[in-house]
Design an enzyme around this catalytic site. Sequence first.
Site, PDB file in Angstrom:
ATOM      1  N   TYR A 226      18.289  32.247  91.634  1.00 49.06           N
ATOM      2  CA  TYR A 226      17.223  32.228  90.638  1.00 49.06           C
ATOM      3  C   TYR A 226      15.855  32.478  91.270  1.00 49.06           C
ATOM      4  O   TYR A 226      15.370  33.596  91.305  1.00 49.06           O
ATOM      5  CB  TYR A 226      17.247  30.913  89.813  1.00 49.06           C
ATOM      6  CG  TYR A 226      16.444  31.103  88.553  1.00 49.06           C
ATOM      7  CD1 TYR A 226      17.059  31.453  87.358  1.00 49.06           C
ATOM      8  CD2 TYR A 226      15.057  31.021  88.574  1.00 49.06           C
ATOM      9  CE1 TYR A 226      16.315  31.703  86.218  1.00 49.06           C
ATOM     10  CE2 TYR A 226      14.302  31.268  87.446  1.00 49.06           C
ATOM     11  CZ  TYR A 226      14.935  31.604  86.277  1.00 49.06           C
ATOM     12  OH  TYR A 226      14.186  31.867  85.162  1.00 49.06           O
TER      13      TYR A 226
ATOM     14  N   VAL B 256      20.643  25.071  78.030  1.00 45.96           N
ATOM     15  CA  VAL B 256      21.592  26.088  77.586  1.00 45.96           C
ATOM     16  C   VAL B 256      20.925  26.928  76.489  1.00 45.96           C
ATOM     17  O   VAL B 256      20.552  26.398  75.439  1.00 45.96           O
ATOM     18  CB  VAL B 256      22.872  25.444  77.012  1.00 45.96           C
ATOM     19  CG1 VAL B 256      23.817  26.511  76.470  1.00 45.96           C
ATOM     20  CG2 VAL B 256      23.557  24.603  78.069  1.00 45.96           C
TER      21      VAL B 256
HETATM   22  P1  NAI Z   1      16.639  33.134  74.339  1.00 38.34           P
HETATM   23  O1  NAI Z   1      17.633  34.153  74.734  1.00 38.34           O
HETATM   24  O2  NAI Z   1      17.123  31.894  73.678  1.00 38.34           O
HETATM   25  O3  NAI Z   1      15.525  33.817  73.386  1.00 38.34           O
HETATM   26  C1  NAI Z   1      14.944  35.034  73.729  1.00 38.34           C
HETATM   27  C2  NAI Z   1      14.073  35.545  72.603  1.00 38.34           C
HETATM   28  O4  NAI Z   1      13.547  36.830  72.989  1.00 38.34           O
HETATM   29  C3  NAI Z   1      14.815  35.776  71.275  1.00 38.34           C
HETATM   30  O5  NAI Z   1      13.967  35.411  70.206  1.00 38.34           O
HETATM   31  C4  NAI Z   1      15.018  37.295  71.244  1.00 38.34           C
HETATM   32  O6  NAI Z   1      15.111  37.854  69.947  1.00 38.34           O
HETATM   33  C5  NAI Z   1      13.736  37.739  71.915  1.00 38.34           C
HETATM   34  N1  NAI Z   1      13.804  39.106  72.443  1.00 38.34           N
HETATM   35  C6  NAI Z   1      14.570  39.585  73.450  1.00 38.34           C
HETATM   36  N2  NAI Z   1      14.308  40.909  73.641  1.00 38.34           N
HETATM   37  C7  NAI Z   1      13.359  41.260  72.735  1.00 38.34           C
HETATM   38  C8  NAI Z   1      12.674  42.464  72.428  1.00 38.34           C
HETATM   39  N3  NAI Z   1      12.891  43.581  73.099  1.00 38.34           N
HETATM   40  N4  NAI Z   1      11.782  42.444  71.422  1.00 38.34           N
HETATM   41  C9  NAI Z   1      11.536  41.299  70.706  1.00 38.34           C
HETATM   42  N5  NAI Z   1      12.138  40.133  70.968  1.00 38.34           N
HETATM   43  C10 NAI Z   1      13.043  40.108  71.969  1.00 38.34           C
HETATM   44  O7  NAI Z   1      15.812  32.804  75.667  1.00 38.34           O
HETATM   45  P2  NAI Z   1      15.149  31.480  76.264  1.00 38.34           P
HETATM   46  O8  NAI Z   1      16.095  30.845  77.209  1.00 38.34           O
HETATM   47  O9  NAI Z   1      14.513  30.680  75.208  1.00 38.34           O
HETATM   48  O10 NAI Z   1      14.024  32.133  77.201  1.00 38.34           O
HETATM   49  C11 NAI Z   1      12.687  32.319  76.788  1.00 38.34           C
HETATM   50  C12 NAI Z   1      11.786  32.203  78.003  1.00 38.34           C
HETATM   51  O11 NAI Z   1      11.886  30.867  78.526  1.00 38.34           O
HETATM   52  C13 NAI Z   1      12.186  33.143  79.148  1.00 38.34           C
HETATM   53  O12 NAI Z   1      11.036  33.624  79.783  1.00 38.34           O
HETATM   54  C14 NAI Z   1      12.959  32.219  80.079  1.00 38.34           C
HETATM   55  O13 NAI Z   1      12.951  32.664  81.416  1.00 38.34           O
HETATM   56  C15 NAI Z   1      12.152  30.941  79.911  1.00 38.34           C
HETATM   57  N6  NAI Z   1      12.840  29.724  80.350  1.00 38.34           N
HETATM   58  C16 NAI Z   1      14.122  29.455  79.962  1.00 38.34           C
HETATM   59  C17 NAI Z   1      14.770  28.342  80.450  1.00 38.34           C
HETATM   60  C18 NAI Z   1      16.191  28.040  80.072  1.00 38.34           C
HETATM   61  O14 NAI Z   1      16.819  27.206  80.729  1.00 38.34           O
HETATM   62  N7  NAI Z   1      16.727  28.641  79.045  1.00 38.34           N
HETATM   63  C19 NAI Z   1      14.094  27.395  81.359  1.00 38.34           C
HETATM   64  C20 NAI Z   1      12.722  27.740  81.631  1.00 38.34           C
HETATM   65  C21 NAI Z   1      12.132  28.881  81.158  1.00 38.34           C
END
Ligand code: NAI
Length: 390
Positions: free
Chosen positions: A234, A273
């Site tokens: 990561y 998750v």
């Molecule tokens: P997720 O997969 O649950 O949600 C991603 C979102 O991005 C969705 O709403 C999707 O529709 C949108 N998306 C993706 N491609 C797109 C595009 N081309 N145009 C418009 N919308 C688009 O992801 P998650 O896990 O909530 O991640 C969000 C952020 O949080 C990321 O930067 C991730 O690295 C960060 N993060 C996540 C953690 C985790 O454990 N899940 C921990 C810490 C940070």
Amino acid sequence: MIIQPMIRNNICMNAHPGGCALNVQQQIAHVRQAGPVTAPKRVLVIGASAGYGLSSRIAAAFGAGARTIGVSFETPAKGSRTASAGWYLDQAFQKEAGAAGLQHKSIIGDAFSHQVKEETIREIRSMMEQVDFVVYSLASGVRIDPDTGEMYRSTLKPIGRDYRALSLDSRTGEVAEATVPAATEEEIAQTVKVMGGEDWELWIKALQAGGVLAPGAVTVAYSYIGPKLTFPLYRDGTIGRAKDHLEETARSLDTVLRESGGRAWVSVNKALVTRASSVIPAVPLYLALLYRIMKEKGLHEGTIEQCLRLFSEKLFTGEEPPVDSLGRIRIDDWEMRQDVQDEVERDWEKITVETLPLLGDVEGIKEDFLKIHGFGFPEIDYSADVEVSS
Ligand code: NAI
């Protein structure tokens, strides 16, 4: 149609509309129970249909009564194929926001494109004139450069050397070992292009140029660090390089926004998750240990609890948010607590196929994985016929 989960390689190929609606309703109920949140009232969430973005939107709308615009990339149902989970989650948000009298607009399209940025600016103008808070929460495997049309792909690989990683199948709970090959320079550059800060900066500049970023506006993007155990894949891997870039972008955007009284932050969030994290090798296994330990200590949080704590205890207290030496807000503070990490490290050494069910909260991981796709809710009758286009 009867909808049962279809899972391949830690990716769930379908979603249940009723379960997704319940997921959103439960998050809203949590926010209502937690009480009012102090947060800006005109909010744009980029990546609003799932995970951290969806919870940010729910916290702002239902906690602070904010008007929200949410941008996401989701697919509607087609024939016998269900819509994507994010589609149903977004529909559910819209329905609940409408019922609560909260103004909202969802834009479905590619956030990386100029067109979607322009459409969003038009919607902001007509709905709320300007935004005071922009959440950047995209997680994507690909990005098409809006100027050149070139497609970039992000990869989840170590840098410098191959890495043997244990991985957990979120569906079966089985542990397998896999070697992840080291990334090439090209793969590193492409991952930074997709998941780094370039597009966030383009958004803020477009909003400013369009005159829809209110003076004093705040923006936040989400990052992750995690424990040394997952560093090779990561934080020291391709995605870590992208996060370094995102964090650098926060610092440069902050300098720009301060001129008009605004701020740009990165918040380092807890590992959870989500659709994005489930496909990262080693991370689901770490999550299984982390969930058990944090639940035992009464420290476990989901995305909605994280967002509420971020808004009410860090971002919008009226004081300067507490930050680490690199200027990052740390809402992963409970995950990274020494006692939590000591236990994770101790148990990591002991993981085998046999010991994992005892050491890790595999059921909790499976449950969360199913729930983000609308499955695994005891309240839902999954043998009942449902309308996929709802
Ligand atoms: P997720 O997969 O649950 O949600 C991603 C979102 O991005 C969705 O709403 C999707 O529709 C949108 N998306 C993706 N491609 C797109 C595009 N081309 N145009 C418009 N919308 C688009 O992801 P998650 O896990 O909530 O991640 C969000 C952020 O949080 C990321 O930067 C991730 O690295 C960060 N993060 C996540 C953690 C985790 O454990 N899940 C921990 C810490 C940070």
